[in-house]
Design an enzyme around this catalytic site. Sequence first.
Site, PDB file in Angstrom:
ATOM      1  N   HIS A 113      -1.139  -0.897  10.354  1.00  0.00           N
ATOM      2  CA  HIS A 113      -0.412  -2.162  10.411  1.00  0.00           C
ATOM      3  C   HIS A 113       0.953  -1.933  11.070  1.00  0.00           C
ATOM      4  CE1 HIS A 113      -2.882  -4.381   7.300  1.00  0.00           C
ATOM      5  NE2 HIS A 113      -3.226  -3.130   7.033  1.00  0.00           N
ATOM      6  N   GLU A 149       0.832  -1.204   0.000  1.00  0.00           N
ATOM      7  CA  GLU A 149       0.000   0.000   0.000  1.00  0.00           C
ATOM      8  C   GLU A 149       0.872   1.262   0.000  1.00  0.00           C
ATOM      9  OE1 GLU A 149      -4.385   1.267   1.730  1.00  0.00           O
ATOM     10  OE2 GLU A 149      -3.236  -0.237   2.816  1.00  0.00           O
ATOM     11  N   ASP A 208       0.479  -8.214   3.117  1.00  0.00           N
ATOM     12  CA  ASP A 208      -0.814  -8.018   3.752  1.00  0.00           C
ATOM     13  C   ASP A 208      -1.802  -8.938   3.054  1.00  0.00           C
ATOM     14  OD1 ASP A 208      -3.225  -7.200   4.756  1.00  0.00           O
ATOM     15  OD2 ASP A 208      -3.054  -5.113   4.097  1.00  0.00           O
ATOM     16  N   TYR A 240      -0.109  -7.718  -1.870  1.00  0.00           N
ATOM     17  CA  TYR A 240      -1.144  -6.980  -1.145  1.00  0.00           C
ATOM     18  C   TYR A 240      -2.495  -7.507  -1.629  1.00  0.00           C
ATOM     19  CZ  TYR A 240      -4.035  -2.969   0.310  1.00  0.00           C
ATOM     20  OH  TYR A 240      -5.011  -2.165   0.868  1.00  0.00           O
TER      21      TYR A 240
END
Length: 265
Positions: free
Chosen positions: A256, A38, A152, A109
Site C-alpha cells: 500500500h 497492519e 484500509d 483496518y
Amino acid sequence: MTAPLSIASWNINSVRFRMEIVERFLREISPDILCLQETKVVNEDFPHAPFRALGYNHIAINGQRMHHGVAILSRVPLVEDDRLDWQANGEARHIGVRLENGLRLENVYIPAGGDVPDREVNPKFGQKLDFLERMTRWSEGLASIPTLLVGDFNVAPLESDVWSHKALLDVVSHTPIEIEALARLQAANDWVDLGRHFAPAPERLFTWWSYRAKDWAASDRGRRLDHMWASRDVAAKATGHKVFEHCRSWLKPSDHIPILTEFAL
C-alpha cells in the site's frame, strides 16, 4: 482564524520491519498526524522512540502479535481514545481519538475477506460483511460529530478504482456485494469520499499493488483500497488530497502507499 492540519494514512504491513520508510515519509512529508494499519506488533513492543524523536509525541495504539494492529501518531495532542471491535472477535482493527479542536479521527483496518466471495464457503467473507454492517450501525449515530474516517477499507468501490472492472468483478475487494455494503456504510453518515472529491471518477486512482507483480509500475494492476471519508462539515474544510505512489518503489515497501488530506480547521 483557521489552522492547517494534515492527516496521513498508510497500511504499513509491519511497522517494525518497515520503520526505515516510515521515518523517511515523516521526514520528507511531515504530516501532523499519521494513521497506520497492519502494524503487526503488540502494544508493549511498539516502537515509540523513533516517532518521538521526529516530534510525534502523542501515540495511540491497538496492537496484536503478527496480525492486524492500528496506530495513530500525532504532533498535536490527542484528548481521548477508544477501540471498537466491529468484528466481535477481539482482533485489533480500530483506534479512534479526539483532537483538541473537537475532530474525531477514526482509524480502521477492515478485514480483507479471504479469496472466495461467498460467506457460505468462506467464513472470512462473511466476517468482512458483518464488520461493514456493524460500522454502518455505528455511523448512524455520528450525525452531529465532526469525524474523519481513514484506513484500509479493503474495498475498491468504483470501476476506475481498479485496473480492470471486468476482470475483478468476482475478485474479493471489488465484488458487487462488497460495493453495496460499502455504499450503505457511506450513506449512513453521508460520508464524503475525499479521494474522489479531489480526483473525481473516472480518473485513475490506486493505493495498492500486489507484491506478485515483477514490476508493479509497468503492469499497474492497482486498486484503491485505502480511503479517507469525512463528515460533511469536515469535508468542507478539506483543502487538498494526495497519494504518494513513489513510496511503492522505496526499499522494502508496503504493498500500500500513503494517502494524505490537508484541512483548514
